[in-house]
Design a protein around this motif. Structure first.
Motif, short mmCIF file in Angstrom:
data_model
loop_
_atom_site.label_atom_id
_atom_site.label_comp_id
_atom_site.label_asym_id
_atom_site.label_seq_id
_atom_site.Cartn_x
_atom_site.Cartn_y
_atom_site.Cartn_z
N ALA A 81 0.66 -5.64 11.91
CA ALA A 81 -0.21 -4.75 12.81
C ALA A 81 -1.73 -5.00 12.91
O ALA A 81 -2.13 -5.29 11.74
N PRO A 82 -2.33 -5.06 13.77
CA PRO A 82 -3.77 -5.42 13.71
C PRO A 82 -4.58 -4.51 12.84
O PRO A 82 -5.40 -4.72 12.43
N LEU A 83 -4.03 -3.21 13.02
CA LEU A 83 -4.78 -2.08 12.13
C LEU A 83 -3.74 -1.05 11.81
O LEU A 83 -2.74 -0.68 12.30
N VAL A 84 -3.89 -0.56 10.57
CA VAL A 84 -3.00 0.37 9.89
C VAL A 84 -3.88 1.44 9.53
O VAL A 84 -4.88 1.20 8.93
N ALA A 85 -3.46 2.70 9.71
CA ALA A 85 -4.46 3.77 9.40
C ALA A 85 -3.28 4.81 8.38
O ALA A 85 -2.21 5.01 8.95
N ILE A 86 -3.69 5.39 7.19
CA ILE A 86 -3.21 6.31 6.54
C ILE A 86 -3.73 7.51 6.69
O ILE A 86 -4.98 7.74 6.68
N LEU A 87 -2.88 8.56 7.19
CA LEU A 87 -3.23 9.79 7.58
C LEU A 87 -2.94 10.78 6.28
O LEU A 87 -2.09 11.07 6.12
N ALA A 88 -3.68 11.48 5.84
CA ALA A 88 -3.66 12.30 4.81
C ALA A 88 -4.27 13.87 4.89
O ALA A 88 -5.41 13.74 5.88
N GLY A 149 8.42 6.97 6.55
CA GLY A 149 9.39 6.28 5.87
C GLY A 149 8.65 5.69 4.76
O GLY A 149 8.17 4.48 5.11
N PHE A 150 8.20 6.29 3.71
CA PHE A 150 7.41 5.81 2.67
C PHE A 150 7.31 6.54 1.53
O PHE A 150 7.71 7.76 1.53
N ASP A 151 6.72 5.94 0.24
CA ASP A 151 6.80 7.02 -0.88
C ASP A 151 5.42 7.40 -0.95
O ASP A 151 4.25 6.76 -1.15
N ALA A 152 5.28 8.63 -0.60
CA ALA A 152 4.04 9.35 -0.33
C ALA A 152 3.09 9.46 -1.54
O ALA A 152 1.93 9.25 -1.49
N GLU A 153 4.07 9.72 -2.57
CA GLU A 153 3.06 9.79 -3.74
C GLU A 153 2.61 8.53 -4.33
O GLU A 153 1.36 8.67 -4.84
N GLY A 154 3.49 7.30 -4.11
CA GLY A 154 2.78 6.15 -4.38
C GLY A 154 1.69 5.86 -3.67
O GLY A 154 0.55 5.18 -4.09
N ILE A 155 1.79 6.11 -2.42
CA ILE A 155 0.53 5.59 -1.39
C ILE A 155 -0.74 6.46 -2.01
O ILE A 155 -1.69 6.30 -1.93
N ALA A 156 -0.46 7.95 -2.39
CA ALA A 156 -1.37 8.81 -2.61
C ALA A 156 -1.89 8.45 -3.88
O ALA A 156 -3.38 8.23 -3.98
N LYS A 157 -1.42 7.92 -4.97
CA LYS A 157 -1.94 7.22 -6.09
C LYS A 157 -2.71 5.95 -6.02
O LYS A 157 -3.61 5.66 -6.53
N GLU A 158 -2.13 5.23 -5.00
CA GLU A 158 -2.92 3.91 -4.65
C GLU A 158 -4.14 3.95 -3.84
O GLU A 158 -5.01 3.35 -4.27
N PHE A 159 -4.26 4.89 -2.97
CA PHE A 159 -5.40 5.10 -2.09
C PHE A 159 -6.16 6.33 -2.21
O PHE A 159 -7.22 6.50 -1.60
N PHE A 160 -5.73 7.44 -2.72
CA PHE A 160 -6.27 8.72 -2.85
C PHE A 160 -6.15 9.03 -4.56
O PHE A 160 -5.71 10.01 -4.73
N ASP A 164 -6.31 14.80 -4.65
CA ASP A 164 -6.61 15.93 -3.79
C ASP A 164 -6.33 15.71 -2.33
O ASP A 164 -6.51 16.56 -1.61
N HIS A 165 -5.55 14.60 -2.13
CA HIS A 165 -4.95 14.32 -0.96
C HIS A 165 -3.21 14.41 -0.74
O HIS A 165 -2.77 13.80 -1.63
N SER A 166 -2.95 14.61 0.41
CA SER A 166 -1.54 14.51 0.60
C SER A 166 -1.07 13.77 2.02
O SER A 166 -1.69 14.06 2.84
N VAL A 167 -0.36 12.59 1.40
CA VAL A 167 -0.37 11.54 2.62
C VAL A 167 0.74 12.36 3.51
O VAL A 167 1.96 12.56 3.19
N LEU A 168 0.55 11.92 4.99
CA LEU A 168 1.25 12.71 5.83
C LEU A 168 2.05 11.49 6.58
O LEU A 168 3.27 11.43 6.86
N VAL A 169 1.29 10.43 7.37
CA VAL A 169 1.70 9.38 8.05
C VAL A 169 1.14 8.19 7.92
O VAL A 169 -0.20 8.35 7.63
N VAL A 170 1.68 7.21 7.99
CA VAL A 170 1.06 5.96 8.20
C VAL A 170 1.36 5.38 9.75
O VAL A 170 2.49 5.34 10.16
N VAL A 171 0.29 5.00 10.33
CA VAL A 171 0.32 4.57 11.86
C VAL A 171 -0.31 3.23 11.93
O VAL A 171 -1.14 2.78 11.74
N ASN A 172 0.71 2.37 12.43
CA ASN A 172 0.34 0.95 12.85
C ASN A 172 -0.30 0.99 14.38
O ASN A 172 0.37 1.76 15.17
#
Length: 197
Positions: A81-88, A149-160, A164-172
């Motif tokens: 995808a040209p851009l990906v957003a992590i929404l938390a 469809g992702f490991d929310a805890e893993g993304i949170a540790k990686e990017f937050f 203090d953040h809960s990952v909700l959605v990844v958007v392409n």
């Protein structure tokens, strides 16, 4: 017509809009995304708490770190995808309330001193903002591919890493590519959803 929004805008935002699974190589610029944010920031939230936080994943290194936390069926879509957003949801949103809810600045301590209360409120209100985010992307003439469809805890540790953040959605995000759409799935009819009390 019973809606004020014209038919073309209804199609752009709702009827013809689809979750894209492939994208062209056309980039999504910072200016485009700024315009999206300047529109969606008006989404309603309780006590104007605005808990949504967004990380734009642009670098190849960050993209690789993210893809590893996605379900296998989502990895290729996000990798290309040209851009990906992590929404938390920011569970410490209450720190902004004195400036964002100025007629009741004590809300920070009176209503949201308990972490569990903040987390629940942040999740609900950021999820409302996620819906507006998708519409904002569509309003820019882009397609959104929201995924959970992702490991929310893993993304949170990686990017937050602050915890203090809960990952909700990844958007392409981008212009839809070849064979971007799955067949349209059915929708429930009005009478199956709406009742009157």
């Amino acid at each position: 017509m019973t809606l004020v929004l014209d038919s073309a805008a209804q199609d752009l935002l709702f009827r013809e809009a689809r979750t894209a699974n492939t994208f062209t190589d056309e980039p999504v610029t910072d200016e485009q995304f700024q315009a999206v944010y300047d529109l969606i920031k008006y989404a309603p939230t309780s006590m104007n708490q605005q808990p949504l936080r967004i990380i734009l994943v642009r670098s190849p290194e960050a993209r690789e770190r993210l893809v590893g936390h996605l379900a296998e069926g989502n990895q290729k879509k996000t990798a290309t995808a040209p851009l990906v957003a992590i929404l938390a949801a920011d569970n410490e949103f209450h720190e902004e309330l004195p400036s964002q809810f100025p007629h009741f600045p004590q809300a920070k301590d009176v209503v949201f001193s308990d972490r569990a209360v903040r987390e629940e409120s942040a999740r609900i209100n950021a999820t409302i903002q996620v819906g507006y985010f998708i519409l904002g992307v569509r309003a820019a003439g882009l397609a959104a591919g929201p995924m959970t469809g992702f490991d929310a805890e893993g993304i949170a540790k990686e990017f937050f890493p602050d915890g203090d953040h809960s990952v909700l959605v990844v958007v392409n995000i981008g212009k839809p590519g070849k064979d971007a759409w799955f067949p349209r799935s059915p929708r429930l009819a009005y009478d199956e959803v709406v009742t009157t009390a």
